[in-house]
Scaffold this active site. Structure first.
Site, PDB file in Angstrom:
ATOM      1  N   GLY A   1      13.538   5.591  36.233  1.00 44.03           N
ATOM      2  CA  GLY A   1      14.698   6.444  36.415  1.00 44.03           C
ATOM      3  C   GLY A   1      15.593   6.401  35.191  1.00 44.03           C
ATOM      4  CD  GLU A   2      17.877   2.758  33.202  1.00 43.49           C
ATOM      5  OE1 GLU A   2      17.752   2.983  31.971  1.00 43.49           O
ATOM      6  OE2 GLU A   2      17.939   1.617  33.665  1.00 43.49           O
ATOM      7  N   GLY A   3      16.858   8.551  33.481  1.00 46.27           N
ATOM      8  CA  GLY A   3      16.668   9.597  32.479  1.00 46.27           C
ATOM      9  C   GLY A   3      15.698   9.169  31.404  1.00 46.27           C
TER      10      GLY A   3
END
Length: 359
Positions: A317-319
């Site tokens: 996740g997180e980008g």
């Protein structure tokens, strides 16, 4: 301020004439027709985006990370302490998390946005769009009110549009929030119509003996809240979370400027499903970076009609995946703008005519 309906009505259609011109240009480059595969299709897709004015190019790059806590954490659906959301958000301000390192490698700025972290005071260095200290527990109540969802969408859309005015032409979305794969799975189940057990995965290493509880929590959330699958705002408000609303806002904001958005993983797929229910016109602006390793990823992507460019078995996740894929976008622009032309070298390939090459 414009209403959400007004903003949704500003999303421009993709320009088919620009895409046709791009196709002819790419077919005339120094290579066999189609030999650069999906890179060619990506360049053509970019050419059709009005915000790029018919020429695939990348200006400034930004990854917007939406950070929020979730009341459903109380149901035992995640093994990480809830406090990790705030700790990792603070680490993002230091540039030490996965997305920060990958974004720096790609030459992109990371915007860390607090849309609902559960701390007494705002965290220094974060962009403060906090709606509340975490969303409601979707197993026993809605995640938020519709009014809260709409206001956050508008705030993020406006922030995204302001970045576009300041030269950002490529956006990536990311998120941070303990237990957030649970509301994401609820969104995917609701909109695709697939059963919770088909879309619920282990998230951040949830032990398999706890998976049945997570599936049950998603089922209870949907049964209790009865989200309308045709209404993206309703789905986000009832079984989503502030981080998911924020990502949907980035997608809507970028598309309203005619600019591309790189999706990340499973959470971003869920947000995209909801955003596309609000405005199907945004779909051509969504670029899938990578295939998340989360269980429901293929189901969500199939419903969106998207095929990722990378499969790195990532589920951070997180980008992180969006940042990792940014050089692919730049590569598509580079071939379009920098390759030589067949006609200039007096090369005629089978299937090409001189008139084709000079058109």
């Amino acid at each position: 301020m414009q209403t959400l309906a007004d903003l949704l009505n500003t999303i421009p259609a993709i320009d088919p004439a620009a895409m046709s011109r791009a196709q002819r240009h790419i077919d005339g480059l120094l290579k066999p027709v189609g030999s650069l595969g999906r890179l060619e299709a990506l360049a053509i897709q970019l050419a059709g985006m009005p915000g790029l004015n018919g020429i695939p190019h990348v200006g400034k790059k930004a990854v917007l990370v939406m950070c929020a806590d979730h009341g459903v954490w109380e149901e035992g659906v995640a093994i990480s302490p809830k406090e990790v959301t705030a700790i990792q958000a603070e680490n993002m301000t230091r540039g030490t998390t996965g997305v920060c390192v990958l974004a720096a490698q790609a030459g992109a700025n990371v915007h860390v946005i607090d849309v609902g972290i559960d701390t007494a005071e705002p965290i220094p260095g974060l962009i403060n769009m906090r709606v509340a200290r975490g969303s409601g527990n979707i197993a026993s109540a809605p995640a938020m009110s519709r009014r809260q969802a709409v206001k956050l969408l508008l705030d993020v859309i406006c922030y995204t549009r302001e970045l576009a005015k300041n030269g950002v032409t490529l956006f990536g979305v990311g998120e941070l929030g303990m237990a957030n794969t649970t509301p994401a799975a609820a969104i995917v189940s609701t909109i695709t119509g697939r059963a919770p057990e088909e879309v619920v995965g282990i998230g951040a290493n949830l032990p398999t003996d706890k998976l049945a509880n997570k599936i049950d929590v998603v089922r209870r959330a949907i049964t209790l809240n009865q989200p309308n699958p045709q209404d993206g705002v309703d789905v986000l408000a009832k079984v989503g979370g502030f981080d998911l609303v924020g990502m949907a806002g980035v997608m809507l904001g970028a598309a309203s400027c005619g600019l591309p958005v790189l999706l990340d993983g499973f959470l971003s797929y869920a947000a995209a499903l909801a955003a596309c229910q609000m405005s199907p016109a945004i779909k051509p602006y969504l670029i899938p970076s990578h295939l998340s390793a989360e269980k429901g990823a293929r189901i969500a992507l199939s419903h969106l009609g998207l095929e990722p460019y990378l499969n790195m078995e990532m589920r951070l996740g997180e980008g992180s995946g969006a940042a990792l894929a940014m050089p692919i976008i730049e590569a598509a622009c580079a071939i379009y703008n920098n390759m030589g032309e067949l006609a200039a070298s007096n090369i005629v390939l089978p299937g090409n005519t001189t008139s084709d090459l000079n058109s």
